[in-house]
Design a protein around this motif. Structure first.
Motif, PDB file in Angstrom:
ATOM      1  N   ASN A  45       0.833  -1.207   0.000  1.00 22.74           N
ATOM      2  CA  ASN A  45       0.000   0.000   0.000  1.00 22.74           C
ATOM      3  C   ASN A  45       0.871   1.262   0.000  1.00 22.74           C
ATOM      4  OD1 ASN A  45      -2.226  -1.670   0.108  1.00 22.74           O
ATOM      5  ND2 ASN A  45      -2.583  -1.354   2.290  1.00 22.74           N
ATOM      6  N   ASN A  48       2.482   1.682  -3.467  1.00 22.98           N
ATOM      7  CA  ASN A  48       1.492   2.183  -4.432  1.00 22.98           C
ATOM      8  C   ASN A  48       1.236   3.668  -4.229  1.00 22.98           C
ATOM      9  OD1 ASN A  48       0.643   0.107  -6.251  1.00 22.98           O
ATOM     10  ND2 ASN A  48      -0.252  -0.939  -4.507  1.00 22.98           N
ATOM     11  N   GLN A  49       1.065   4.074  -2.983  1.00 22.76           N
ATOM     12  CA  GLN A  49       0.811   5.476  -2.665  1.00 22.76           C
ATOM     13  C   GLN A  49       2.003   6.340  -3.080  1.00 22.76           C
ATOM     14  OE1 GLN A  49       0.293   6.197   1.501  1.00 22.76           O
ATOM     15  NE2 GLN A  49      -0.449   8.275   1.196  1.00 22.76           N
ATOM     16  N   CYS A  51       4.298   5.705  -5.418  1.00 24.47           N
ATOM     17  CA  CYS A  51       4.391   5.777  -6.881  1.00 24.47           C
ATOM     18  C   CYS A  51       3.300   6.680  -7.456  1.00 24.47           C
ATOM     19  CB  CYS A  51       4.305   4.380  -7.490  1.00 24.47           C
ATOM     20  SG  CYS A  51       5.791   3.387  -7.220  1.00 24.47           S
ATOM     21  N   ARG A  52       2.101   6.569  -6.924  1.00 24.75           N
ATOM     22  CA  ARG A  52       1.008   7.415  -7.422  1.00 24.75           C
ATOM     23  C   ARG A  52       1.269   8.887  -7.164  1.00 24.75           C
ATOM     24  NH1 ARG A  52      -3.171   3.137  -5.214  1.00 24.75           N
ATOM     25  NH2 ARG A  52      -3.263   1.796  -7.042  1.00 24.75           N
ATOM     26  N   GLN A  57       0.997   4.821 -12.234  1.00 23.25           N
ATOM     27  CA  GLN A  57      -0.248   4.095 -11.988  1.00 23.25           C
ATOM     28  C   GLN A  57      -0.193   3.352 -10.659  1.00 23.25           C
ATOM     29  OE1 GLN A  57      -1.074   1.059 -14.853  1.00 23.25           O
ATOM     30  NE2 GLN A  57      -3.020   0.496 -13.922  1.00 23.25           N
ATOM     31  N   GLY A  58       0.953   2.812 -10.330  1.00 27.04           N
ATOM     32  CA  GLY A  58       1.109   2.048  -9.099  1.00 27.04           C
ATOM     33  C   GLY A  58       2.484   1.423  -9.042  1.00 27.04           C
ATOM     34  N   ALA A  59       2.633   0.457  -8.124  1.00 24.83           N
ATOM     35  CA  ALA A  59       3.926  -0.182  -7.908  1.00 24.83           C
ATOM     36  C   ALA A  59       3.868  -1.662  -8.263  1.00 24.83           C
ATOM     37  CB  ALA A  59       4.349  -0.025  -6.454  1.00 24.83           C
ATOM     38  N   SER A  60       4.990  -2.179  -8.706  1.00 24.54           N
ATOM     39  CA  SER A  60       5.133  -3.591  -9.005  1.00 24.54           C
ATOM     40  C   SER A  60       6.302  -4.124  -8.175  1.00 24.54           C
ATOM     41  CB  SER A  60       5.400  -3.793 -10.493  1.00 24.54           C
ATOM     42  OG  SER A  60       5.450  -5.164 -10.814  1.00 24.54           O
ATOM     43  N   CYS A  73       7.898   1.483 -10.200  1.00 18.29           N
ATOM     44  CA  CYS A  73       6.668   2.223 -10.467  1.00 18.29           C
ATOM     45  C   CYS A  73       6.314   2.028 -11.939  1.00 18.29           C
ATOM     46  CB  CYS A  73       6.860   3.705 -10.171  1.00 18.29           C
ATOM     47  SG  CYS A  73       7.189   4.060  -8.439  1.00 18.29           S
ATOM     48  N   PRO A  82       0.878  -4.947 -12.449  1.00 22.79           N
ATOM     49  CA  PRO A  82       1.564  -4.885 -11.146  1.00 22.79           C
ATOM     50  C   PRO A  82       1.745  -6.274 -10.542  1.00 22.79           C
ATOM     51  CG  PRO A  82      -0.229  -3.291 -11.252  1.00 22.79           C
ATOM     52  CD  PRO A  82      -0.339  -4.157 -12.462  1.00 22.79           C
TER      53      PRO A  82
END
Length: 89
Positions: A45, A48-49, A51-52, A57-60, A73, A82
């Protein structure tokens, strides 16, 4: 000091010590190195936050070593999906 007062003062300290923490240790282009004592889901979480907040878009998830997690990211127009931390779903 009575026992009730001692418990009231000690309880917040116990709660704070039970919480983990996450921080970005290094950023290089789309790569993030995160050091964390949180659960894998909380780290995901957090990644993701993070990277956003940099307009991705999000994290992998890439890898984990001790309490360090590596993420990439990903952009909205990339075809990569992801990858979650194993056992974090």
């Amino acid at each position: 000091m009575n026992l009730k007062r001692l418990l009231i003062l000690a309880f917040p300290i116990f709660l704070l010590s039970a919480c983990g923490s996450s921080e970005v240790v290094m950023t290089m282009d789309s790569l993030r190195l995160i050091q964390s004592t949180d659960s894998p889901q909380e780290v995901m979480n957090f990644a993701n936050q993070n990277c956003r907040s940099d307009f991705y878009q999000g994290a992998s998830f890439i890898s984990k070593s001790g309490d360090e997690y590596r993420f990439r990211c990903i952009r909205a127009n990339e075809e990569e999906r992801p990858t979650l931390i194993p056992s974090s779903n």
